[in-house]
Write an enzyme that holds these catalytic residues in place. Structure first.
Site, mmCIF file in Angstrom:
data_model
loop_
_atom_site.group_PDB
_atom_site.id
_atom_site.type_symbol
_atom_site.label_atom_id
_atom_site.label_comp_id
_atom_site.label_asym_id
_atom_site.label_seq_id
_atom_site.Cartn_x
_atom_site.Cartn_y
_atom_site.Cartn_z
ATOM 1 N N CYS A 2 0.774 -1.259 -0.049
ATOM 2 C CA CYS A 2 -0.018 0.073 0.037
ATOM 3 C C CYS A 2 0.890 1.196 0.006
ATOM 4 O O CYS A 2 2.001 1.304 -0.038
ATOM 5 C CB CYS A 2 -0.976 0.039 1.322
ATOM 6 S SG CYS A 2 -1.726 -1.352 1.435
ATOM 7 N N ARG A 28 1.163 2.236 -5.947
ATOM 8 C CA ARG A 28 1.328 1.053 -4.826
ATOM 9 C C ARG A 28 0.338 0.107 -4.667
ATOM 10 O O ARG A 28 0.396 -0.738 -3.702
ATOM 11 C CB ARG A 28 2.046 1.741 -3.464
ATOM 12 C CG ARG A 28 3.465 2.457 -3.779
ATOM 13 C CD ARG A 28 3.906 3.130 -2.581
ATOM 14 N NE ARG A 28 4.037 1.949 -1.475
ATOM 15 C CZ ARG A 28 5.407 1.187 -1.555
ATOM 16 N NH1 ARG A 28 6.370 1.571 -2.388
ATOM 17 N NH2 ARG A 28 5.404 0.195 -0.793
ATOM 18 N N TRP A 86 -3.629 -1.848 -1.569
ATOM 19 C CA TRP A 86 -3.501 -3.000 -2.125
ATOM 20 C C TRP A 86 -4.030 -4.125 -1.236
ATOM 21 O O TRP A 86 -3.418 -4.541 -0.328
ATOM 22 C CB TRP A 86 -2.141 -3.349 -2.666
ATOM 23 C CG TRP A 86 -2.174 -4.568 -3.566
ATOM 24 C CD1 TRP A 86 -2.221 -4.204 -5.068
ATOM 25 C CD2 TRP A 86 -1.836 -5.983 -3.511
ATOM 26 N NE1 TRP A 86 -2.155 -5.718 -5.641
ATOM 27 C CE2 TRP A 86 -1.992 -6.619 -4.828
ATOM 28 C CE3 TRP A 86 -1.744 -6.614 -2.384
ATOM 29 C CZ2 TRP A 86 -1.858 -7.868 -4.955
ATOM 30 C CZ3 TRP A 86 -1.575 -8.150 -2.840
ATOM 31 C CH2 TRP A 86 -1.690 -8.721 -4.062
ATOM 32 N N ASN A 112 0.980 -0.412 5.875
ATOM 33 C CA ASN A 112 1.316 -1.160 4.709
ATOM 34 C C ASN A 112 1.887 -2.450 5.077
ATOM 35 O O ASN A 112 2.959 -2.281 5.962
ATOM 36 C CB ASN A 112 2.463 -0.250 4.144
ATOM 37 C CG ASN A 112 2.954 -1.037 2.857
ATOM 38 O OD1 ASN A 112 2.333 -1.890 2.344
ATOM 39 N ND2 ASN A 112 3.906 -0.550 2.309
ATOM 40 N N GLY A 113 1.337 -3.777 4.568
ATOM 41 C CA GLY A 113 2.062 -4.856 5.167
ATOM 42 C C GLY A 113 1.142 -5.983 5.579
ATOM 43 O O GLY A 113 0.110 -5.721 5.222
ATOM 44 N N GLU A 493 9.780 -11.259 -21.696
ATOM 45 C CA GLU A 493 9.474 -9.859 -21.209
ATOM 46 C C GLU A 493 8.117 -9.362 -22.135
ATOM 47 O O GLU A 493 7.312 -8.609 -21.468
ATOM 48 C CB GLU A 493 10.648 -9.186 -21.209
ATOM 49 C CG GLU A 493 10.514 -7.489 -20.877
ATOM 50 C CD GLU A 493 9.920 -7.225 -19.674
ATOM 51 O OE1 GLU A 493 9.642 -6.062 -19.345
ATOM 52 O OE2 GLU A 493 9.656 -8.002 -18.732
ATOM 53 N N LYS A 497 4.595 -7.967 -20.593
ATOM 54 C CA LYS A 497 4.079 -6.775 -20.870
ATOM 55 C C LYS A 497 2.533 -6.790 -21.295
ATOM 56 O O LYS A 497 1.793 -6.051 -21.139
ATOM 57 C CB LYS A 497 5.021 -5.911 -22.018
ATOM 58 C CG LYS A 497 6.408 -5.793 -21.545
ATOM 59 C CD LYS A 497 6.467 -4.703 -20.207
ATOM 60 C CE LYS A 497 6.734 -5.602 -19.220
ATOM 61 N NZ LYS A 497 7.225 -5.039 -17.791
ATOM 62 N N GLU A 500 0.318 -8.101 -18.458
ATOM 63 C CA GLU A 500 0.069 -7.120 -17.493
ATOM 64 C C GLU A 500 -0.890 -5.879 -18.044
ATOM 65 O O GLU A 500 -1.543 -5.368 -17.224
ATOM 66 C CB GLU A 500 1.402 -6.287 -16.967
ATOM 67 C CG GLU A 500 2.392 -7.400 -16.382
ATOM 68 C CD GLU A 500 3.580 -6.444 -15.944
ATOM 69 O OE1 GLU A 500 3.248 -5.858 -14.700
ATOM 70 O OE2 GLU A 500 4.527 -6.161 -16.701
ATOM 71 N N HIS A 516 8.396 -29.624 -28.194
ATOM 72 C CA HIS A 516 8.383 -30.567 -26.829
ATOM 73 C C HIS A 516 6.932 -30.357 -25.931
ATOM 74 O O HIS A 516 6.881 -30.586 -24.933
ATOM 75 C CB HIS A 516 9.447 -29.996 -25.894
ATOM 76 C CG HIS A 516 10.917 -30.127 -26.624
ATOM 77 N ND1 HIS A 516 11.181 -31.454 -27.139
ATOM 78 C CD2 HIS A 516 11.646 -29.314 -27.068
ATOM 79 C CE1 HIS A 516 12.541 -31.178 -27.759
ATOM 80 N NE2 HIS A 516 12.628 -29.782 -27.713
ATOM 81 N N LYS A 610 3.162 -1.414 -7.874
ATOM 82 C CA LYS A 610 4.332 -1.155 -8.657
ATOM 83 C C LYS A 610 5.519 -1.812 -7.832
ATOM 84 O O LYS A 610 6.563 -2.698 -8.280
ATOM 85 C CB LYS A 610 4.837 0.373 -8.425
ATOM 86 C CG LYS A 610 6.172 0.636 -9.225
ATOM 87 C CD LYS A 610 5.999 0.344 -10.681
ATOM 88 C CE LYS A 610 7.442 0.739 -11.132
ATOM 89 N NZ LYS A 610 7.410 0.152 -12.549
HETATM 90 C C1 AGP Z 1 6.814 -5.488 -14.308
HETATM 91 O O1 AGP Z 1 6.357 -4.773 -15.362
HETATM 92 C C2 AGP Z 1 6.138 -5.802 -12.997
HETATM 93 N N1 AGP Z 1 5.666 -4.661 -12.574
HETATM 94 C C3 AGP Z 1 6.859 -6.588 -12.162
HETATM 95 O O2 AGP Z 1 7.221 -7.839 -12.706
HETATM 96 C C4 AGP Z 1 8.229 -6.157 -11.435
HETATM 97 O O3 AGP Z 1 9.182 -6.083 -12.351
HETATM 98 C C5 AGP Z 1 8.529 -7.172 -10.312
HETATM 99 O O4 AGP Z 1 7.533 -6.917 -9.437
HETATM 100 C C6 AGP Z 1 9.902 -6.565 -9.608
HETATM 101 O O5 AGP Z 1 9.726 -5.194 -9.205
HETATM 102 P P1 AGP Z 1 11.274 -4.677 -8.902
HETATM 103 O O6 AGP Z 1 12.117 -4.606 -10.147
HETATM 104 O O7 AGP Z 1 10.871 -3.422 -8.337
HETATM 105 O O8 AGP Z 1 11.813 -5.501 -7.914
#
Ligand code: AGP
Length: 615
Positions: A2, A28, A86, A112-113, A493, A497, A500, A516, A610
């Protein structure tokens, strides 16, 4: 995961200052938001209408994103705290939104936690307290209330300073009881100050003139102050308009924190004229890579020496950062003829038995707060390994806990969907490997070429090509992405993208794995994105494309030359080992335009945040 923010000071608009802080922390967590404030000398009219709230904490909270909400309905105030959520415990609802209050509305908490033993504490508090929400967080404010009441009754004839001391002891004793990784900010009416405590989750103090701030991320403080102090684990801080002192949760000393200067500017945290942070951060990449290539490389050379001298280097990261680690193994093999290992952060803790004091663990992270990476680093440290970090956020927990650190210098990245932090990691890894190679200039020129190639891809002509492709595949349920060698992490990657940002199921594969099993998924018209760079993987990848085509796959070729077998072609010039950077940018743009085409918000995708600070 959060975002928490607090303000106390001379201004009368504390609720809107906190709302601005929450907006810049919303990446966050954006399931709900809320603000608690202590009303100042409110208007007579307001007092008549709100008799029942006089001398009590006022709360405004709502499920959903902040959007264009305001807090004009909250009276003037110079003291407020706020939260953007969150959800972990308790569904997404107004009731479960923070802040949470004690039974007397004298204390408010934002958290937060995860309080792992919340159920136990709730049972201990029993029926003395009225619990309103299903959250773990609310338990903490009732525990603090319990301790506060106990200290009050055992102390008679109190002066104002005494309330501060009682509040301090109440929060300290309660925080000691909370197990798990947590950060809390508590507001108290009697002492008219706030106390924060943390272990694990990040928290920064901002010092202004006649006003003070608290925030989960330092960059949320930038519009107000550059004087920051990053709280350490098991630290407590009391903040009033003119007082800040910190102490240890398991200690008795109190001291005034030493503040450091933040180097960030307001424009660093603003998206300017771009419609989304994700697009702004995609466009930041040429400058970010150019800066990395242009940097004086003494720190890079030292860092590379560290890797060269270690008895085994293990790269650790999560999500996008994990794919950068995988790319790192290919880059160091190709450029420095050196083997580096990699592991996903959340799994690394289970394979550390071989680590020794000669080992080096290289942690890669944008935020520097990803709990799975921090835990992996802690596990490695207990085995005596040296810790190095390639991280983007200065002052982050990973940055502060590492023996050796290299900042990514990608600038603030706010979109949940990471872009420039990934390509910055690739560029840094290529620079590190090149300084162990016998032809640095050749590699640097490849990187320089990748910058102009990214700029080419960002021209209207190429963006139109990508947008037209999006129109063709936006309704598809499944998209497959293949690559060999260095293009394998790019395929992973790119798929991430797309997943996500657009919620379309996309899967990345090592092209050689097709036969395979995976190829069973291919049917007529299935979009198959294939990375075919001009390197040793070209022929074998082309064979894979042939097999996909033979099963009816719709072939999207991303390559240095067009081929008849491609149903759709996206050009990317050959930049040697650095081709992975412009190739990735195409994957990022696909994710972005698919998200926009579906009317989604690429900056705050559902169910994500994030930095992942809970396990
Ligand atoms: C990537 O687009 C995501 N938000 C997520 O996979 C992110 O890369 C991952 O949580 C790692 O975050 P960091 O690089 O802040 O450790």
């Amino acid at each position: 995961m959060c975002g928490i923010f607090g303000y106390i000071g001379k201004r009368n608009d504390a609720p809107s200052i906190v709302l601005t802080g929450l907006r810049s922390l919303e990446y966050r967590g954006y399931d709900s938001w809320g603000i608690a404030s202590l009303s100042k000398k409110s208007s007579a009219n307001w007092r008549i209408k709100n008799q029942k709230y006089l001398g009590k904490i006022l709360v405004k909270k709502k499920a959903g994103k902040i959007g264009d909400a305001n807090v004009n309905d909250l009276p003037a105030s110079s003291f407020a705290i706020g939260h953007t959520r969150w959800a972990t415990h308790g569904g997404v609802s107004d009731i479960n939104a923070h802040p949470h209050l004690d039974c007397q509305r004298q204390l408010a908490i934002i958290h937060n936690g995860i309080i792992e033993n919340y159920d136990e504490i709730r049972k201990e508090l029993g029926s003395n307290h009225k619990f309103i929400s299903d959250t773990d967080s609310e338990v903490a404010i009732h525990l603090i209330e319990e301790n506060y009441q106990r200290l009050l009754t055992s102390n008679s004839g109190l002066k104002s300073q005494d309330y501060k001391d009682i509040f301090w002891e109440a929060v300290k004793n309660s925080f000691r009881k909370l197990s798990g990784l947590n950060a809390i900010i508590v507001m108290d009416i009697k002492s008219k100050c706030m106390i924060a405590a943390k272990n694990g989750s990040p928290l920064a103090i901002g010092k202004g003139s006649g006003e003070n701030f608290l925030a989960s991320d330092a960059h949320a403080l930038v519009p107000y102050t550059k004087e920051v102090y990053f709280m350490e684990d098991d630290e407590l801080v009391l903040i009033s308009t003119d007082d800040i002192y910190i102490g240890k949760v398991y200690g008795y000393s109190k001291k005034t924190p030493v503040f450091s200067k933040l180097s960030l500017k307001t424009q660093d945290v603003d998206k300017g004229n771009y419609s989304h942070y994700m697009l702004k951060e995609i466009y930041d990449q040429p400058d970010v890579i150019r800066k990395i290539v242009g940097e004086n490389n003494s720190s890079t050379a030292q860092f590379a020496k560290l890797i060269d001298n270690s008895y085994g280097t293990y790269m650790v990261g999560c999500g996008t950062a994990a794919y950068a680690c995988l790319a790192g193994t290919y880059i160091f093999s190709k450029v420095a003829k050196k083997h580096l290992n990699w592991a996903v952060g959340s799994e690394f803790g289970y394979i550390t038995d071989f680590l020794t004091s000669k080992s080096l663990v290289l942690a890669l992270s944008q935020s520097g707060e990803t709990i799975d990476v921090l835990e992996a680093v802690k596990a490695a440290r207990t085995r005596g390994a040296k810790i190095a970090a390639l991280v983007n956020v200065d002052g982050s927990t990973l940055f502060r806990m590492s023996d050796y650190k290299l900042l990514l210098d990608a600038g603030v990245e706010k979109a949940v969907v990471s872009t420039k932090a990934f390509t910055a990691k690739l560029a840094k890894l290529i620079m590190l490997a090149s300084s162990l190679s016998d032809d640095v200039d050749k590699v640097v020129n490849m990187l320089k070429k990748s910058v102009t190639t990214v700029e080419q891809i960002l021209t209207e002509k190429n963006l139109r090509l990508i947008r037209n492709l999006v129109d063709l595949i936006v309704k598809k349920q499944h998209i497959y992405v293949i690559g060999r060698g260095l293009s394998y992490p790019v395929a992973l990657e790119t798929a991430l993208k797309i997943k996500e940002a657009s919620y379309i199921h996309a899967e990345g594969f090592a092209a050689g794995e097709l036969k395979h099993g995976v190829i069973a998924l291919i049917e007529a018209g299935t979009p198959c994105i294939a990375f075919l760079p001009n390197d040793e993987t070209y022929a074998a990848s082309l064979a894979g494309v042939m097999e996909l085509k033979a099963r009816g796959g719709f072939i999207i070729g991303i390559s240095f030359k067009n081929l008849d077998i491609f149903d759709y072609y996206l050009p990317v010039s050959d930049c040697g080992v650095a081709t992975i950077i412009p190739a990735t940018v195409i994957g990022q743009l696909l994710g972005y335009f698919l998200s926009v085409a579906k009317g989604l918000d690429p900056d705050m995708p559902r169910n994500l945040a994030k930095s992942v600070t809970v396990k």
